[in-house]
Write a protein that holds these residues in place. Structure first.
Motif, PDB file in Angstrom:
ATOM      1  N   ARG A   1       0.600  -1.102  -0.075  1.00 20.03           N
ATOM      2  CA  ARG A   1      -0.016  -0.059  -0.023  1.00 20.03           C
ATOM      3  C   ARG A   1       0.853   1.362   0.112  1.00 20.03           C
ATOM      4  NH1 ARG A   1      -2.664  -3.303  -1.483  1.00 20.03           N
ATOM      5  NH2 ARG A   1      -4.813  -4.034  -0.853  1.00 20.03           N
ATOM      6  N   ALA A   2       0.487   2.434  -0.734  1.00 12.96           N
ATOM      7  CA  ALA A   2       1.205   3.446  -0.828  1.00 12.96           C
ATOM      8  C   ALA A   2       1.030   4.293   0.477  1.00 12.96           C
ATOM      9  CB  ALA A   2       0.732   4.201  -1.990  1.00 12.96           C
TER      10      ALA A   2
ATOM     11  N   TYR B   1      -1.808   1.204  -6.974  1.00  8.32           N
ATOM     12  CA  TYR B   1      -1.450   0.811  -8.266  1.00  8.32           C
ATOM     13  C   TYR B   1      -0.239   1.291  -8.613  1.00  8.32           C
ATOM     14  CZ  TYR B   1      -1.751  -0.189 -13.136  1.00  8.32           C
ATOM     15  OH  TYR B   1      -1.547  -0.606 -14.566  1.00  8.32           O
ATOM     16  N   LEU B   2      -0.125   2.683  -8.646  1.00  8.74           N
ATOM     17  CA  LEU B   2       1.091   3.361  -8.935  1.00  8.74           C
ATOM     18  C   LEU B   2       2.273   2.856  -8.272  1.00  8.74           C
ATOM     19  CD1 LEU B   2      -0.451   7.064  -9.593  1.00  8.74           C
ATOM     20  CD2 LEU B   2       0.250   5.130 -11.356  1.00  8.74           C
TER      21      LEU B   2
ATOM     22  N   GLY C   1      14.437  -4.640 -21.979  1.00  4.58           N
ATOM     23  CA  GLY C   1      15.253  -5.485 -21.151  1.00  4.58           C
ATOM     24  C   GLY C   1      14.509  -5.727 -19.621  1.00  4.58           C
ATOM     25  N   ALA C   2      13.111  -5.195 -19.399  1.00 10.65           N
ATOM     26  CA  ALA C   2      12.470  -4.890 -18.083  1.00 10.65           C
ATOM     27  C   ALA C   2      11.190  -5.161 -18.338  1.00 10.65           C
ATOM     28  CB  ALA C   2      12.749  -3.704 -17.600  1.00 10.65           C
ATOM     29  N   ASN C   3      10.530  -5.825 -17.299  1.00 17.56           N
ATOM     30  CA  ASN C   3       9.018  -6.218 -17.249  1.00 17.56           C
ATOM     31  C   ASN C   3       8.541  -5.854 -15.994  1.00 17.56           C
ATOM     32  OD1 ASN C   3       6.432  -7.366 -17.977  1.00 17.56           O
ATOM     33  ND2 ASN C   3       7.365  -9.237 -18.893  1.00 17.56           N
ATOM     34  N   ASN C   4       7.151  -6.100 -15.696  1.00 17.25           N
ATOM     35  CA  ASN C   4       6.435  -5.609 -14.679  1.00 17.25           C
ATOM     36  C   ASN C   4       5.494  -6.524 -14.179  1.00 17.25           C
ATOM     37  OD1 ASN C   4       4.401  -3.671 -13.205  1.00 17.25           O
ATOM     38  ND2 ASN C   4       6.432  -2.624 -13.064  1.00 17.25           N
ATOM     39  N   LEU C   5       5.269  -6.892 -12.894  1.00 13.97           N
ATOM     40  CA  LEU C   5       4.347  -7.609 -12.484  1.00 13.97           C
ATOM     41  C   LEU C   5       2.972  -6.918 -12.385  1.00 13.97           C
ATOM     42  CD1 LEU C   5       6.023  -9.356  -9.202  1.00 13.97           C
ATOM     43  CD2 LEU C   5       5.624 -10.164 -11.483  1.00 13.97           C
ATOM     44  N   ARG C   6       2.758  -5.492 -11.917  1.00 15.79           N
ATOM     45  CA  ARG C   6       1.692  -5.027 -11.990  1.00 15.79           C
ATOM     46  C   ARG C   6       1.009  -4.622 -13.239  1.00 15.79           C
ATOM     47  NH1 ARG C   6      -2.475  -4.587  -8.653  1.00 15.79           N
ATOM     48  NH2 ARG C   6      -3.053  -5.539 -10.499  1.00 15.79           N
ATOM     49  N   LEU C   7       1.762  -4.532 -14.274  1.00 19.57           N
ATOM     50  CA  LEU C   7       1.452  -4.229 -15.557  1.00 19.57           C
ATOM     51  C   LEU C   7       2.241  -5.085 -16.589  1.00 19.57           C
ATOM     52  CD1 LEU C   7      -0.320  -2.747 -17.621  1.00 19.57           C
ATOM     53  CD2 LEU C   7       1.327  -1.029 -17.712  1.00 19.57           C
ATOM     54  N   PRO C   8       2.064  -6.285 -16.695  1.00 15.73           N
ATOM     55  CA  PRO C   8       2.982  -7.213 -17.457  1.00 15.73           C
ATOM     56  C   PRO C   8       2.832  -6.903 -19.240  1.00 15.73           C
ATOM     57  CG  PRO C   8       1.437  -8.561 -16.359  1.00 15.73           C
ATOM     58  CD  PRO C   8       0.945  -7.210 -16.196  1.00 15.73           C
ATOM     59  N   ALA C   9       4.154  -7.218 -19.493  1.00 12.09           N
ATOM     60  CA  ALA C   9       4.599  -6.563 -20.823  1.00 12.09           C
ATOM     61  C   ALA C   9       4.476  -4.918 -20.908  1.00 12.09           C
ATOM     62  CB  ALA C   9       3.532  -7.229 -22.074  1.00 12.09           C
ATOM     63  N   THR C  10       4.917  -4.304 -20.165  1.00 15.57           N
ATOM     64  CA  THR C  10       4.896  -2.865 -20.289  1.00 15.57           C
ATOM     65  C   THR C  10       5.652  -2.471 -21.189  1.00 15.57           C
ATOM     66  OG1 THR C  10       5.016  -0.766 -18.850  1.00 15.57           O
ATOM     67  CG2 THR C  10       6.342  -2.855 -18.195  1.00 15.57           C
TER      68      THR C  10
END
Length: 294
Positions: free
Chosen positions: A72-73, A165-166, A182-191
């Motif tokens: 949580r933020a 989310y952010l 070279g990077a990916n993201n769990l919250r927004l896959p294939a970002t």
């Protein structure tokens, strides 16, 4: 409002600073992985040993990142120093690609108690005026060519997606050689966004475990499920410092999404108190009017 000379200067600066295509960004990112990995091998072994000891002492504590969906933020737009630091972070690391087209520099300076001289010196880009809107220098067409899509405007992103989310998005980047950046993201896959904060956070990889799932036809299939993160190379900040950096940035975006929310909430308290007082006065009046009837 924005002068042609200023716009041209900023466009030339942007084109000169962001000329690399996505393939070069990926190559540079992967090269950083190898370089940091070779230089920090001993440090990683020591950190891993310390982490193992801490985990054993804690009786099998949760793995790093396993609970990322619960992060949580905890933003607080009334924390002015945090919002000010977030503004600095945004200008330093985000403004090159993302804009705040519904926010003016002057409004930002007024709300955050930043003197105009300091605002123009440290935050407003060269060629802009404090009365201009906060716009990125990256041309939209070039951004589509480099990243496949233009980076979104972030003025209302906190209201659309939420601060949590952010926060999770900025905290769950990991190295993925299969991606062009070279990077990916769990919250927004294939970002499409590269991990622009990797120099601060460091590099980490995601460890997935194979899970068998039964489909609708009764057939089983293998599906990778995220398990935890592993640190590859440390960044310029410690984990606590980077977490504070991300929270300040999200706090700033929360403020930008509704600059008047702090004043609205403060005014709401007085409105509720007025309604309570008015209700009490109305009850007294009603009792006086109906005294003879009863």
């Amino acid at each position: 409002m924005r002068t042609d000379a200023g716009r041209s200067a900023r466009r030339r600066a942007a084109c000169g600073a962001v000329r690399q295509p996505r393939a070069l960004l990926a190559a540079a990112f992967l090269a950083a992985v190898l370089a940091h990995g070779a230089a920090a091998g001993a440090a990683e072994e020591s950190a891993a040993a310390g982490a193992a000891e801490e985990s054993a002492a804690a009786g099998g504590a949760a793995k790093f990142g396993a609970d990322w969906q619960g992060w949580r933020a905890n933003t607080n737009v009334t924390d002015m120093p945090s919002v000010q630091r977030g503004a600095r972070n945004f200008v330093s690391y985000c403004l090159g690609c993302h804009g705040l087209k519904y926010q003016r520099w002057s409004r930002l300076g007024t709300d955050l108690s930043i003197p105009n001289e300091l605002l123009e010196k440290d935050l407003v880009p060269p060629g802009d005026k404090s009365t201009d809107y906060i716009l990125t220098t990256m041309p939209a067409k070039d951004a589509e060519t480099w990243f496949g899509k233009a980076p979104p405007d972030l003025t209302l992103m906190a209201r659309a997606r939420g601060g949590n989310y952010l926060y999770q998005y900025l905290e769950t980047f990991y190295v993925d050689p299969t991606r062009q950046t070279g990077a990916n993201n769990l919250r927004l896959p294939a970002t499409a966004m590269p991990h622009v904060l990797s120099e601060l956070e460091g590099l980490k990889r995601a460890v997935f475990r194979d899970v068998m799932k039964k489909g609708e036809g009764g057939q089983f299939s293998h599906e990778p499920v995220f398990d935890h993160f592993e640190i590859i190379a440390p960044g310029r900040m410690s984990a606590a410092e980077y977490d504070s950096f991300v929270r300040d940035t999200v706090n700033f975006l929360d403020y930008v999404s509704e600059p008047t929310q702090a004043a609205r909430r403060a005014l709401g308290v007085w409105v509720v108190l007025f309604l309570l007082l008015f209700t009490w006065l109305a009850w007294l009046m009603k009792r006086e009017y109906w005294r003879d009837v009863h």
